[in-house]
Design a protein around this motif. Structure first.
Motif, PDB file in Angstrom:
ATOM      1  N   VAL A   9       0.878  -1.171   0.000  1.00 38.25           N
ATOM      2  CA  VAL A   9       0.000   0.000   0.000  1.00 38.25           C
ATOM      3  C   VAL A   9       0.915   1.220   0.000  1.00 38.25           C
ATOM      4  O   VAL A   9       1.719   1.401   0.918  1.00 38.25           O
ATOM      5  CB  VAL A   9      -0.921   0.025   1.245  1.00 38.25           C
ATOM      6  N   ALA A  10       0.786   2.051  -1.031  1.00 36.74           N
ATOM      7  CA  ALA A  10       1.695   3.180  -1.175  1.00 36.74           C
ATOM      8  C   ALA A  10       1.401   4.298  -0.189  1.00 36.74           C
ATOM      9  O   ALA A  10       2.210   5.204  -0.022  1.00 36.74           O
ATOM     10  CB  ALA A  10       1.641   3.722  -2.600  1.00 36.74           C
ATOM     11  N   GLY A  11       0.240   4.252   0.458  1.00 35.67           N
ATOM     12  CA  GLY A  11      -0.101   5.262   1.439  1.00 35.67           C
ATOM     13  C   GLY A  11      -1.559   5.637   1.337  1.00 35.67           C
ATOM     14  O   GLY A  11      -2.362   4.941   0.707  1.00 35.67           O
ATOM     15  N   ALA A  12      -1.916   6.745   1.959  1.00 41.26           N
ATOM     16  CA  ALA A  12      -3.266   7.282   1.808  1.00 41.26           C
ATOM     17  C   ALA A  12      -3.417   7.838   0.396  1.00 41.26           C
ATOM     18  O   ALA A  12      -2.429   8.019  -0.330  1.00 41.26           O
ATOM     19  CB  ALA A  12      -3.514   8.373   2.846  1.00 41.26           C
ATOM     20  N   ASN A  13      -4.650   8.098  -0.002  1.00 41.92           N
ATOM     21  CA  ASN A  13      -4.896   8.682  -1.323  1.00 41.92           C
ATOM     22  C   ASN A  13      -4.793  10.203  -1.203  1.00 41.92           C
ATOM     23  O   ASN A  13      -5.712  10.872  -0.740  1.00 41.92           O
ATOM     24  CB  ASN A  13      -6.272   8.263  -1.838  1.00 41.92           C
ATOM     25  N   ILE A  14      -3.647  10.750  -1.622  1.00 40.64           N
ATOM     26  CA  ILE A  14      -3.379  12.172  -1.421  1.00 40.64           C
ATOM     27  C   ILE A  14      -4.269  13.030  -2.311  1.00 40.64           C
ATOM     28  O   ILE A  14      -4.638  14.149  -1.942  1.00 40.64           O
ATOM     29  CB  ILE A  14      -1.891  12.478  -1.673  1.00 40.64           C
ATOM     30  N   VAL A  15      -4.636  12.525  -3.488  1.00 42.80           N
ATOM     31  CA  VAL A  15      -5.537  13.286  -4.374  1.00 42.80           C
ATOM     32  C   VAL A  15      -6.861  13.530  -3.664  1.00 42.80           C
ATOM     33  O   VAL A  15      -7.391  14.650  -3.673  1.00 42.80           O
ATOM     34  CB  VAL A  15      -5.747  12.535  -5.700  1.00 42.80           C
ATOM     35  N   GLU A  16      -7.397  12.493  -3.042  1.00 47.54           N
ATOM     36  CA  GLU A  16      -8.633  12.662  -2.282  1.00 47.54           C
ATOM     37  C   GLU A  16      -8.415  13.571  -1.075  1.00 47.54           C
ATOM     38  O   GLU A  16      -9.245  14.437  -0.774  1.00 47.54           O
ATOM     39  CB  GLU A  16      -9.156  11.308  -1.801  1.00 47.54           C
ATOM     40  N   MET A  17      -7.314  13.385  -0.392  1.00 48.61           N
ATOM     41  CA  MET A  17      -7.045  14.180   0.804  1.00 48.61           C
ATOM     42  C   MET A  17      -6.903  15.661   0.481  1.00 48.61           C
ATOM     43  O   MET A  17      -7.203  16.525   1.313  1.00 48.61           O
ATOM     44  CB  MET A  17      -5.779  13.679   1.501  1.00 48.61           C
ATOM     45  N   ASN A  18      -6.462  15.966  -0.729  1.00 48.34           N
ATOM     46  CA  ASN A  18      -6.261  17.354  -1.123  1.00 48.34           C
ATOM     47  C   ASN A  18      -7.563  18.147  -1.103  1.00 48.34           C
ATOM     48  O   ASN A  18      -7.553  19.370  -0.959  1.00 48.34           O
ATOM     49  CB  ASN A  18      -5.637  17.412  -2.516  1.00 48.34           C
ATOM     50  N   ASP A  19      -8.684  17.445  -1.253  1.00 45.09           N
ATOM     51  CA  ASP A  19      -9.990  18.105  -1.255  1.00 45.09           C
ATOM     52  C   ASP A  19     -10.698  18.032   0.090  1.00 45.09           C
ATOM     53  O   ASP A  19     -11.843  18.480   0.219  1.00 45.09           O
ATOM     54  CB  ASP A  19     -10.892  17.466  -2.323  1.00 45.09           C
ATOM     55  N   MET A  20     -10.037  17.483   1.104  1.00 44.59           N
ATOM     56  CA  MET A  20     -10.684  17.328   2.409  1.00 44.59           C
ATOM     57  C   MET A  20     -10.496  18.564   3.280  1.00 44.59           C
ATOM     58  O   MET A  20      -9.416  19.169   3.301  1.00 44.59           O
ATOM     59  CB  MET A  20     -10.093  16.123   3.146  1.00 44.59           C
ATOM     60  N   ASP A  21     -11.549  18.914   4.027  1.00 43.42           N
ATOM     61  CA  ASP A  21     -11.391  19.888   5.094  1.00 43.42           C
ATOM     62  C   ASP A  21     -11.039  19.130   6.371  1.00 43.42           C
ATOM     63  O   ASP A  21     -11.030  17.893   6.381  1.00 43.42           O
ATOM     64  CB  ASP A  21     -12.651  20.734   5.250  1.00 43.42           C
ATOM     65  N   PRO A  22     -10.693  19.825   7.458  1.00 40.35           N
ATOM     66  CA  PRO A  22     -10.288  19.107   8.677  1.00 40.35           C
ATOM     67  C   PRO A  22     -11.309  18.096   9.173  1.00 40.35           C
ATOM     68  O   PRO A  22     -10.937  17.012   9.640  1.00 40.35           O
ATOM     69  CB  PRO A  22     -10.071  20.238   9.682  1.00 40.35           C
ATOM     70  N   ALA A  23     -12.606  18.403   9.070  1.00 44.47           N
ATOM     71  CA  ALA A  23     -13.624  17.467   9.543  1.00 44.47           C
ATOM     72  C   ALA A  23     -13.630  16.193   8.707  1.00 44.47           C
ATOM     73  O   ALA A  23     -13.743  15.081   9.238  1.00 44.47           O
ATOM     74  CB  ALA A  23     -15.002  18.126   9.517  1.00 44.47           C
ATOM     75  N   ALA A  24     -13.502  16.348   7.402  1.00 42.96           N
ATOM     76  CA  ALA A  24     -13.475  15.173   6.523  1.00 42.96           C
ATOM     77  C   ALA A  24     -12.211  14.359   6.758  1.00 42.96           C
ATOM     78  O   ALA A  24     -12.252  13.118   6.735  1.00 42.96           O
ATOM     79  CB  ALA A  24     -13.561  15.609   5.066  1.00 42.96           C
ATOM     80  N   ALA A  25     -11.094  15.041   7.005  1.00 43.30           N
ATOM     81  CA  ALA A  25      -9.840  14.337   7.275  1.00 43.30           C
ATOM     82  C   ALA A  25      -9.944  13.535   8.557  1.00 43.30           C
ATOM     83  O   ALA A  25      -9.466  12.392   8.636  1.00 43.30           O
ATOM     84  CB  ALA A  25      -8.690  15.339   7.354  1.00 43.30           C
ATOM     85  N   LEU A  26     -10.592  14.112   9.584  1.00 41.93           N
ATOM     86  CA  LEU A  26     -10.763  13.402  10.850  1.00 41.93           C
ATOM     87  C   LEU A  26     -11.615  12.160  10.648  1.00 41.93           C
ATOM     88  O   LEU A  26     -11.295  11.076  11.167  1.00 41.93           O
ATOM     89  CB  LEU A  26     -11.404  14.318  11.883  1.00 41.93           C
ATOM     90  N   ALA A  27     -12.693  12.267   9.879  1.00 37.95           N
ATOM     91  CA  ALA A  27     -13.561  11.118   9.633  1.00 37.95           C
ATOM     92  C   ALA A  27     -12.817  10.027   8.874  1.00 37.95           C
ATOM     93  O   ALA A  27     -12.986   8.830   9.167  1.00 37.95           O
ATOM     94  CB  ALA A  27     -14.796  11.564   8.851  1.00 37.95           C
ATOM     95  N   TYR A  28     -11.998  10.425   7.917  1.00 38.66           N
ATOM     96  CA  TYR A  28     -11.185   9.487   7.131  1.00 38.66           C
ATOM     97  C   TYR A  28     -10.229   8.734   8.048  1.00 38.66           C
ATOM     98  O   TYR A  28     -10.118   7.499   8.007  1.00 38.66           O
ATOM     99  CB  TYR A  28     -10.436  10.289   6.077  1.00 38.66           C
ATOM    100  N   GLY A  29      -9.528   9.477   8.908  1.00 39.54           N
ATOM    101  CA  GLY A  29      -8.593   8.843   9.834  1.00 39.54           C
ATOM    102  C   GLY A  29      -9.285   7.937  10.833  1.00 39.54           C
ATOM    103  O   GLY A  29      -8.822   6.824  11.109  1.00 39.54           O
ATOM    104  N   LYS A  30     -10.419   8.385  11.361  1.00 39.59           N
ATOM    105  CA  LYS A  30     -11.154   7.579  12.337  1.00 39.59           C
ATOM    106  C   LYS A  30     -11.673   6.282  11.714  1.00 39.59           C
ATOM    107  O   LYS A  30     -11.695   5.234  12.375  1.00 39.59           O
ATOM    108  CB  LYS A  30     -12.327   8.382  12.907  1.00 39.59           C
ATOM    109  N   ARG A  31     -12.081   6.347  10.431  1.00 35.34           N
ATOM    110  CA  ARG A  31     -12.569   5.138   9.772  1.00 35.34           C
ATOM    111  C   ARG A  31     -11.450   4.116   9.657  1.00 35.34           C
ATOM    112  O   ARG A  31     -11.666   2.919   9.874  1.00 35.34           O
ATOM    113  CB  ARG A  31     -13.108   5.491   8.382  1.00 35.34           C
ATOM    114  N   MET A  32     -10.249   4.584   9.332  1.00 37.16           N
ATOM    115  CA  MET A  32      -9.125   3.666   9.238  1.00 37.16           C
ATOM    116  C   MET A  32      -8.705   3.170  10.617  1.00 37.16           C
ATOM    117  O   MET A  32      -8.274   2.028  10.771  1.00 37.16           O
ATOM    118  CB  MET A  32      -7.954   4.336   8.517  1.00 37.16           C
ATOM    119  N   HIS A  33      -8.851   4.012  11.630  1.00 37.91           N
ATOM    120  CA  HIS A  33      -8.591   3.549  13.001  1.00 37.91           C
ATOM    121  C   HIS A  33      -9.478   2.356  13.339  1.00 37.91           C
ATOM    122  O   HIS A  33      -9.028   1.398  13.981  1.00 37.91           O
ATOM    123  CB  HIS A  33      -8.866   4.668  14.012  1.00 37.91           C
ATOM    124  N   SER A  34     -10.748   2.407  12.937  1.00 34.88           N
ATOM    125  CA  SER A  34     -11.659   1.311  13.247  1.00 34.88           C
ATOM    126  C   SER A  34     -11.225   0.030  12.555  1.00 34.88           C
ATOM    127  O   SER A  34     -11.376  -1.065  13.099  1.00 34.88           O
ATOM    128  CB  SER A  34     -13.094   1.672  12.862  1.00 34.88           C
TER     129      SER A  34
END
Length: 269
Positions: free
Chosen positions: A71-96
């Motif tokens: 896995v090369a990492g997170a999808n930075i293209v998608e992350m580029n369009d995230m605001d802090p709330a969306a980034a937190l949800a993305y990280g929390k989903r992967m935490h689960s």
């Protein structure tokens, strides 16, 4: 048991092992939101696995499709369009996802066949141990993008390699090859190529499958708990695990088989 079908994952039972392959080679198997959702759905299915003889799957192997990337990492293209709330949800989903892998009563092996960077390294760290091909590489390069680890790397990397080495790798964003990862204790074994990598992972799952399933589940749970404890509290947790083992049929059968010099047939209860 049916494990479901997924847009971004290939799931195949191989004897005692369930092989889970992240199947997004065009993006180097990056953890796009769709991949994270598929991993989350799969871990919900896997969480229903028990340890009795009814369940043929005794371990999970996670790898990536292709010759270049786990896995090369997170999808930075998608992350580029995230605001802090969306980034937190993305990280929390992967935490689960990572917490669910740790909570499984069966071992999980990361078979790292190429790049394991950022989120890829963090996914591997959530597995019980890591096997790597000779061409694999690891790193937490988030600082190169003005970011920090968001999928558990800040926690699990220092548990695996020690706090000073974790700081060096995270502060510098340095990428290391599998031989160096083996030297610092990030990786358990280095295999010549991808075929040898998967064969070794399957062999280990098969070896573990011959042991008492309740004991494997019990000690995995105990090791996860003990990782964050001091010595006194850790010994108390170990004592609870020891007593719990004595309450199982697997323990009764295993001890009796040892005395009788026979091979135990563990029921998994």
């Amino acid at each position: 048991m049916e494990f479901g079908t997924y847009e971004t994952l290939l799931v195949e039972q191989r004897g005692s092992a369930l092989l889970v392959s992240i199947n997004q080679p065009k993006s180097m198997n990056a953890l796009a939101a769709a991949v994270v959702e598929d991993l989350h759905a799969l871990t919900e299915v896997l969480s229903r696995i028990g340890v009795d003889a009814h369940w043929p799957v005794r371990g999970v192997i996670i790898t990536g499709v292709g010759e270049k990337s786990f896995v090369a990492g997170a999808n930075i293209v998608e992350m580029n369009d995230m605001d802090p709330a969306a980034a937190l949800a993305y990280g929390k989903r992967m935490h689960s996802v990572t917490l669910a892998l740790e909570a499984l009563p069966i071992p999980v092996i990361a078979a790292v066949n190429g790049f394991a960077l950022g989120g890829g390294c963090e996914l591997a760290l959530a597995c019980d141990f890591i096997y790597a091909s000779a061409s694999a590489s690891f790193g937490q390069p988030e600082v190169n993008l003005g970011l920090v680890p968001g999928f558990g790397g800040s926690v699990r990397l220092q548990q695996r390699v020690g706090i000073s080495m974790a700081r060096e790798l995270i502060f510098t964003g340095r990428r290391i090859k599998s031989a160096e990862a083996l030297r610092i204790g990030l990786v358990n074994r280095v295999l010549e190529d991808n075929a040898a990598l998967l064969a070794a992972a399957e062999e280990t799952i098969n070896e573990i499958a011959s042991k008492a399933p309740t004991a494997v589940a019990n000690v995995k749970d105990a090791l996860n708990e003990i990782a964050g404890l001091n010595v006194v509290d850790g010994l108390e947790a170990e004592a609870r695990s020891f007593v719990k083992a004595f309450e199982t049929q697997d323990s009764v059968i295993g001890r009796a088989a040892f005395v009788a010099k026979s091979v135990p047939d563990f029921p998994g209860n």
